[in-house]
Design a protein around this motif. Structure first.
Motif, PDB file in Angstrom:
ATOM      1  N   ALA A 186       0.825  -1.208   0.000  1.00  0.00           N
ATOM      2  CA  ALA A 186       0.000   0.000   0.000  1.00  0.00           C
ATOM      3  C   ALA A 186       0.859   1.258   0.000  1.00  0.00           C
ATOM      4  O   ALA A 186       0.415   2.323  -0.453  1.00  0.00           O
ATOM      5  N   ASN A 187       2.097   1.140   0.499  1.00  0.00           N
ATOM      6  CA  ASN A 187       3.029   2.258   0.515  1.00  0.00           C
ATOM      7  C   ASN A 187       3.961   2.257  -0.693  1.00  0.00           C
ATOM      8  O   ASN A 187       4.957   2.986  -0.710  1.00  0.00           O
ATOM      9  N   GLY A 188       3.649   1.431  -1.708  1.00  0.00           N
ATOM     10  CA  GLY A 188       4.396   1.476  -2.951  1.00  0.00           C
ATOM     11  C   GLY A 188       5.373   0.352  -3.197  1.00  0.00           C
ATOM     12  O   GLY A 188       6.013   0.313  -4.248  1.00  0.00           O
ATOM     13  N   ALA A 189       5.537  -0.569  -2.250  1.00  0.00           N
ATOM     14  CA  ALA A 189       6.463  -1.685  -2.440  1.00  0.00           C
ATOM     15  C   ALA A 189       5.863  -2.727  -3.389  1.00  0.00           C
ATOM     16  O   ALA A 189       4.650  -2.750  -3.639  1.00  0.00           O
ATOM     17  N   THR A 190       6.730  -3.593  -3.896  1.00  0.00           N
ATOM     18  CA  THR A 190       6.312  -4.724  -4.722  1.00  0.00           C
ATOM     19  C   THR A 190       6.815  -5.997  -4.054  1.00  0.00           C
ATOM     20  O   THR A 190       7.978  -6.068  -3.649  1.00  0.00           O
ATOM     21  N   ALA A 191       5.948  -6.998  -3.910  1.00  0.00           N
ATOM     22  CA  ALA A 191       6.317  -8.265  -3.280  1.00  0.00           C
ATOM     23  C   ALA A 191       5.988  -9.409  -4.235  1.00  0.00           C
ATOM     24  O   ALA A 191       4.840  -9.535  -4.685  1.00  0.00           O
ATOM     25  N   LEU A 192       6.995 -10.213  -4.547  1.00  0.00           N
ATOM     26  CA  LEU A 192       6.820 -11.320  -5.485  1.00  0.00           C
ATOM     27  C   LEU A 192       7.186 -12.639  -4.818  1.00  0.00           C
ATOM     28  O   LEU A 192       8.309 -12.804  -4.337  1.00  0.00           O
ATOM     29  N   ASN A 193       6.247 -13.569  -4.783  1.00  0.00           N
ATOM     30  CA  ASN A 193       6.574 -14.909  -4.313  1.00  0.00           C
ATOM     31  C   ASN A 193       6.891 -15.810  -5.501  1.00  0.00           C
ATOM     32  O   ASN A 193       6.621 -15.482  -6.655  1.00  0.00           O
ATOM     33  N   TYR A 194       7.513 -16.944  -5.220  1.00  0.00           N
ATOM     34  CA  TYR A 194       7.952 -17.909  -6.229  1.00  0.00           C
ATOM     35  C   TYR A 194       8.863 -17.259  -7.276  1.00  0.00           C
ATOM     36  O   TYR A 194       8.764 -17.549  -8.473  1.00  0.00           O
ATOM     37  N   VAL A 195       9.739 -16.379  -6.807  1.00  0.00           N
ATOM     38  CA  VAL A 195      10.776 -15.774  -7.645  1.00  0.00           C
ATOM     39  C   VAL A 195      12.097 -15.959  -6.900  1.00  0.00           C
ATOM     40  O   VAL A 195      12.267 -15.435  -5.802  1.00  0.00           O
ATOM     41  N   GLU A 196      13.008 -16.714  -7.477  1.00  0.00           N
ATOM     42  CA  GLU A 196      14.259 -17.057  -6.802  1.00  0.00           C
ATOM     43  C   GLU A 196      15.417 -16.196  -7.293  1.00  0.00           C
ATOM     44  O   GLU A 196      15.720 -16.158  -8.497  1.00  0.00           O
ATOM     45  N   ALA A 197      16.071 -15.507  -6.355  1.00  0.00           N
ATOM     46  CA  ALA A 197      17.260 -14.727  -6.687  1.00  0.00           C
ATOM     47  C   ALA A 197      18.389 -15.669  -7.083  1.00  0.00           C
ATOM     48  O   ALA A 197      18.641 -16.660  -6.403  1.00  0.00           O
ATOM     49  N   ARG A 198      19.092 -15.329  -8.157  1.00  0.00           N
ATOM     50  CA  ARG A 198      20.136 -16.209  -8.667  1.00  0.00           C
ATOM     51  C   ARG A 198      21.533 -15.557  -8.633  1.00  0.00           C
ATOM     52  O   ARG A 198      22.470 -16.135  -8.098  1.00  0.00           O
ATOM     53  N   THR A 199      21.686 -14.373  -9.213  1.00  0.00           N
ATOM     54  CA  THR A 199      23.013 -13.739  -9.266  1.00  0.00           C
ATOM     55  C   THR A 199      22.886 -12.230  -9.104  1.00  0.00           C
ATOM     56  O   THR A 199      21.874 -11.625  -9.492  1.00  0.00           O
ATOM     57  N   LEU A 200      23.931 -11.643  -8.540  1.00  0.00           N
ATOM     58  CA  LEU A 200      24.015 -10.188  -8.452  1.00  0.00           C
ATOM     59  C   LEU A 200      24.545  -9.627  -9.764  1.00  0.00           C
ATOM     60  O   LEU A 200      25.440 -10.207 -10.382  1.00  0.00           O
ATOM     61  N   GLU A 201      24.026  -8.498 -10.172  1.00  0.00           N
ATOM     62  CA  GLU A 201      24.559  -7.756 -11.306  1.00  0.00           C
ATOM     63  C   GLU A 201      25.460  -6.649 -10.762  1.00  0.00           C
ATOM     64  O   GLU A 201      25.089  -5.938  -9.817  1.00  0.00           O
ATOM     65  N   MET A 202      26.641  -6.519 -11.342  1.00  0.00           N
ATOM     66  CA  MET A 202      27.613  -5.535 -10.884  1.00  0.00           C
ATOM     67  C   MET A 202      27.992  -4.602 -12.031  1.00  0.00           C
ATOM     68  O   MET A 202      28.114  -5.037 -13.175  1.00  0.00           O
ATOM     69  N   GLU A 203      28.186  -3.327 -11.701  1.00  0.00           N
ATOM     70  CA  GLU A 203      28.697  -2.347 -12.648  1.00  0.00           C
ATOM     71  C   GLU A 203      29.738  -1.486 -11.939  1.00  0.00           C
ATOM     72  O   GLU A 203      29.433  -0.838 -10.944  1.00  0.00           O
ATOM     73  N   GLU A 204      30.964  -1.530 -12.449  1.00  0.00           N
ATOM     74  CA  GLU A 204      32.063  -0.742 -11.892  1.00  0.00           C
ATOM     75  C   GLU A 204      32.231  -0.987 -10.386  1.00  0.00           C
ATOM     76  O   GLU A 204      32.431  -0.071  -9.606  1.00  0.00           O
ATOM     77  N   GLY A 205      32.101  -2.251 -10.005  1.00  0.00           N
ATOM     78  CA  GLY A 205      32.325  -2.634  -8.618  1.00  0.00           C
ATOM     79  C   GLY A 205      31.169  -2.410  -7.683  1.00  0.00           C
ATOM     80  O   GLY A 205      31.285  -2.667  -6.471  1.00  0.00           O
ATOM     81  N   SER A 206      30.033  -1.953  -8.194  1.00  0.00           N
ATOM     82  CA  SER A 206      28.862  -1.707  -7.350  1.00  0.00           C
ATOM     83  C   SER A 206      27.686  -2.541  -7.829  1.00  0.00           C
ATOM     84  O   SER A 206      27.572  -2.866  -9.022  1.00  0.00           O
ATOM     85  N   VAL A 207      26.817  -2.874  -6.904  1.00  0.00           N
ATOM     86  CA  VAL A 207      25.614  -3.631  -7.240  1.00  0.00           C
ATOM     87  C   VAL A 207      24.699  -2.785  -8.113  1.00  0.00           C
ATOM     88  O   VAL A 207      24.439  -1.615  -7.808  1.00  0.00           O
ATOM     89  N   SER A 208      24.225  -3.363  -9.193  1.00  0.00           N
ATOM     90  CA  SER A 208      23.292  -2.653 -10.072  1.00  0.00           C
ATOM     91  C   SER A 208      21.953  -3.371 -10.215  1.00  0.00           C
ATOM     92  O   SER A 208      21.027  -2.857 -10.842  1.00  0.00           O
ATOM     93  N   GLY A 209      21.860  -4.555  -9.619  1.00  0.00           N
ATOM     94  CA  GLY A 209      20.607  -5.282  -9.707  1.00  0.00           C
ATOM     95  C   GLY A 209      20.789  -6.736  -9.350  1.00  0.00           C
ATOM     96  O   GLY A 209      21.854  -7.159  -8.871  1.00  0.00           O
ATOM     97  N   ILE A 210      19.760  -7.506  -9.603  1.00  0.00           N
ATOM     98  CA  ILE A 210      19.815  -8.924  -9.286  1.00  0.00           C
ATOM     99  C   ILE A 210      19.039  -9.703 -10.345  1.00  0.00           C
ATOM    100  O   ILE A 210      17.959  -9.284 -10.785  1.00  0.00           O
ATOM    101  N   ARG A 211      19.624 -10.790 -10.786  1.00  0.00           N
ATOM    102  CA  ARG A 211      18.929 -11.670 -11.726  1.00  0.00           C
ATOM    103  C   ARG A 211      18.196 -12.747 -10.931  1.00  0.00           C
ATOM    104  O   ARG A 211      18.727 -13.308  -9.982  1.00  0.00           O
ATOM    105  N   ALA A 212      16.990 -13.027 -11.358  1.00  0.00           N
ATOM    106  CA  ALA A 212      16.149 -13.982 -10.640  1.00  0.00           C
ATOM    107  C   ALA A 212      15.329 -14.774 -11.636  1.00  0.00           C
ATOM    108  O   ALA A 212      15.171 -14.376 -12.803  1.00  0.00           O
ATOM    109  N   MET A 213      14.794 -15.898 -11.176  1.00  0.00           N
ATOM    110  CA  MET A 213      13.979 -16.745 -12.030  1.00  0.00           C
ATOM    111  C   MET A 213      12.564 -16.835 -11.484  1.00  0.00           C
ATOM    112  O   MET A 213      12.360 -17.049 -10.273  1.00  0.00           O
ATOM    113  N   ASP A 214      11.604 -16.644 -12.350  1.00  0.00           N
ATOM    114  CA  ASP A 214      10.205 -16.866 -12.015  1.00  0.00           C
ATOM    115  C   ASP A 214       9.990 -18.373 -11.948  1.00  0.00           C
ATOM    116  O   ASP A 214      10.042 -19.064 -12.974  1.00  0.00           O
TER     117      ASP A 214
END
Length: 250
Positions: A186-214
């Protein structure tokens, strides 16, 4: 409302991704969203389906921390218990606790009376803003007869009495978790079940996201985010190793 639209979620950018949909991930997501952060929660199974589901449901107030004089943790526990009682009055209620006292070590009526007095004094604001039905009474010491009337199976030999204090208990830990997630969304977040985090995405040594599988469709997705928080509970070390590196202290 909690809406599961994985593709739409992957099209957004986030300030924070929480990995793990138990109570830690749910509370973090709610607090981050309340503070205005664009937040995503990923859970590989169903929300609260593991440790949070099998919880004892007790909301501890910190009496046990007085034994080690950990006053900071004691005060935090009292405040968190009050927060749960205020936030979920229909799902959290007082719990009467009884400790049989056989007069050995710390389990002596005199010592326990002092502990209960300190507990009540240091938690004197525990009922502030809480509904009367959720108020936690002061602790007390019972005699042997009254103690056995509460716990008939107690061994009577050497029984000196009983110490009574009050904590809180959730009627349903899963309902508390789901209400927290609804509040977060209700405050703007998104919640996803049955989605598994797999790998971190990095750009110039910093986290830029995460790859996951539905886990339902089998599709891989990239969720862009500036921060990723490991909220995987008992699996936090395993998740750290899979996504990033071994962290021995987890």
């Amino acid at each position: 409302m909690i809406e599961r639209d994985v593709r739409a979620a992957a099209a957004e950018a986030y300030d924070l991704v929480a990995v793990g949909g138990g109570i830690y991930g749910a509370i973090l997501t709610a607090e981050a969203a309340r503070r205005g952060l664009r937040t995503l929660l990923l859970e590989r199974d169903d929300f609260g389906g593991a440790t949070s589901w099998s919880s004892l449901r007790i909301v501890h107030g910190g009496l046990r921390y007085l034994q080690s004089l950990d006053l900071r943790r004691f005060r935090t526990s009292v405040e968190e218990r009050r927060w749960f009682c205020r936030t979920f009055p229909e799902l959290v209620e007082p719990l009467e606790c009884v400790m049989p006292l056989y007069g050995r070590g710390l389990k002596r009526p005199g010592i326990f009376r002092a502990a209960l007095w300190a507990n009540d004094l240091l938690s004197r604001g525990r009922n502030q803003g809480v509904l009367p039905t959720q108020n936690l009474p002061a602790g007390r010491i019972l005699g042997p007869t009254d103690t056995r009337s509460l716990i008939p199976a107690l061994r009577p030999d050497g029984l000196k009495g009983g110490g009574v204090w009050y904590d809180a208990i959730m009627r349903s830990s899963v309902r508390v978790l789901m209400e927290t997630l609804r509040w977060a969304c209700a405050n703007g977040a998104t919640a996803l079940n049955y989605v598994e985090a797999r790998t971190l995405e990095m750009e110039e040594g910093s986290v830029s996201g995460i790859r996951a599988m539905d886990c339902i469709s089998g599709e891989a997705q990239l969720f862009r985010a500036r921060r990723v928080v490991n909220c995987a509970g008992p699996w936090c070390r395993e998740v750290a190793e899979d996504l990033d590196r071994e962290v021995a202290e987890l």
